[in-house]
Design a protein around this motif. Structure first.
Motif, PDB file in Angstrom:
ATOM      1  N   GLY A  15       0.804  -1.213   0.000  1.00 49.37           N
ATOM      2  CA  GLY A  15       0.000   0.000   0.000  1.00 49.37           C
ATOM      3  C   GLY A  15       0.836   1.261   0.000  1.00 49.37           C
ATOM      4  O   GLY A  15       0.513   2.245  -0.680  1.00 49.37           O
ATOM      5  N   ASN A  16       1.921   1.240   0.753  1.00 51.25           N
ATOM      6  CA  ASN A  16       2.797   2.408   0.799  1.00 51.25           C
ATOM      7  C   ASN A  16       3.495   2.638  -0.535  1.00 51.25           C
ATOM      8  O   ASN A  16       3.670   3.786  -0.952  1.00 51.25           O
ATOM      9  CB  ASN A  16       3.824   2.249   1.924  1.00 51.25           C
ATOM     10  N   ILE A  17       3.902   1.560  -1.201  1.00 51.35           N
ATOM     11  CA  ILE A  17       4.503   1.720  -2.528  1.00 51.35           C
ATOM     12  C   ILE A  17       3.467   2.322  -3.482  1.00 51.35           C
ATOM     13  O   ILE A  17       3.760   3.252  -4.237  1.00 51.35           O
ATOM     14  CB  ILE A  17       5.024   0.377  -3.068  1.00 51.35           C
ATOM     15  N   GLY A  18       2.245   1.800  -3.423  1.00 50.39           N
ATOM     16  CA  GLY A  18       1.178   2.343  -4.256  1.00 50.39           C
ATOM     17  C   GLY A  18       0.960   3.819  -4.000  1.00 50.39           C
ATOM     18  O   GLY A  18       0.802   4.613  -4.940  1.00 50.39           O
ATOM     19  N   SER A  19       0.961   4.191  -2.728  1.00 52.14           N
ATOM     20  CA  SER A  19       0.729   5.581  -2.358  1.00 52.14           C
ATOM     21  C   SER A  19       1.844   6.488  -2.864  1.00 52.14           C
ATOM     22  O   SER A  19       1.588   7.595  -3.354  1.00 52.14           O
ATOM     23  CB  SER A  19       0.613   5.684  -0.825  1.00 52.14           C
TER      24      SER A  19
END
Length: 331
Positions: free
Chosen positions: A291-295
């Motif tokens: 999720g953090n990479i996506g963000s």
């Protein structure tokens, strides 16, 4: 690393920044929506907007996602249909240069185009003339296409071709691929609600939706929508724009904080979030890291016009990802 193949509309994006939203009213377009138009209507709209400058880049929701995964270092393929024209050759050359394995079929129709009208607040309203992209048929989806891939990614815009998508998801699931879908647009969800529920409940493993799409699908708030979707899939993801995103798998819920950014164009934000998330998943990272990479990737794309991120910025993103390498575990 798991290999990812995406299916979607192979399009060229025509990007146009509008000075105010009155233009949308004049063109009878609902802000933030995606409308399908024919060649004549597209020509009429472009004629009315000819005084504005435009920028052309390769696009299409799934293609944006697959290109992003490849830029991050993932192993990818893309399935779509293009015309035998300069636009189609431009699209094919671009995705090949990005390292994507191109499974591209040819149509006698002109290649597809998407006009993206970008409002001053960064919101985009799209008019899409599918052209050759709409010629993708059931007969084009054969088992051999899925060989050597572990994840199948579908852009929600394709669900308007229900026969095609029903066949594709059933075949991919039968061959053991994780089936992933992005809901694409709230009006697409509203128009195909019953069908989306059918395939999500039968075949889909991972769902991406923003809060408007999640509401259209469940008639509920983001967190409640997350929970309802998670009843039918392995992983549900609900994005809430500048407020971040929520991820649920089993009984675990992750709240992903947003990455601060000065947004000038939201084109591709959801596509690139999915790219970052799926890249992490393909590398067996924990879901919060996915999720953090996506963000992070989404925060970079909204700072530019269109869904293309420069090579320098991709290097910055990859350096940030390296900081999380020690946190990965087999998912």
């Amino acid at each position: 690393m798991k290999k990812i193949i995406g299916i979607g509309n192979a399009l060229i994006d025509i990007l146009l920044q509008i000075p105010d939203d009155s233009i949308l009213t004049t063109l009878n377009l609902k802000k933030g929506s995606m409308q399908l138009v024919d060649e004549q209507k597209m020509s009429e709209i472009l004629e009315k907007l000819k005084k504005f400058s435009t920028k052309m880049v390769t696009g299409g929701s799934a293609a944006n996602t697959i290109n992003g995964i490849s830029k991050l270092g993932g192993i990818t393929g893309f399935l779509g249909k293009i015309g035998n024209d300069e636009t189609g050759r431009f699209f094919e050359n671009d995705i090949r240069e990005n390292g994507v394995n191109a499974h591209l079929l040819r149509s006698k129709k002109p290649s597809g185009r998407c006009l993206s009208l970008i409002s001053p607040d960064g919101e985009r309203t799209m008019c899409t003339c599918l052209g050759a992209a709409a010629d993708l048929q059931v007969a084009d989806i054969c088992p051999e296409i899925f060989n050597d891939y572990e994840i199948f990614y579908i852009e929600g815009y394709l669900v308007q071709n229900q026969e095609l998508i029903r066949h594709a998801v059933a075949l991919a699931a039968e061959m053991g691929l994780l089936v992933t879908i992005d809901m694409a647009s709230f009006n697409i969800v509203e128009e195909n609600l019953e069908f989306l529920h059918e395939i999500v409940e039968k075949y889909v493993n991972i769902v991406f939706a923003n809060e408007e799409e999640a509401f259209a699908f469940t008639n509920d708030s983001p967190v409640e929508a997350l929970n309802k979707i998670a009843e039918h899939v392995d992983i549900s993801v609900v994005k809430i724009g500048e407020h971040g995103s929520f991820i649920k798998a089993g009984n675990s819920i992750f709240s992903i904080l947003p990455v601060e950014a000065e947004a000038i164009d939201t084109t591709g934000a959801g596509d690139l979030y999915a790219a970052g998330f799926l890249y992490g998943l393909a590398n067996h990272y924990q879901l919060d890291i996915c999720g953090n990479i996506g963000s992070i990737v989404a925060s970079k794309v909204v700072q530019t016009i269109g869904a293309k991120i420069s090579d320098d910025v991709w290097m910055e993103i990859k350096c940030q990802i390296l900081l999380w390498q020690s946190k990965q575990f087999a998912f």
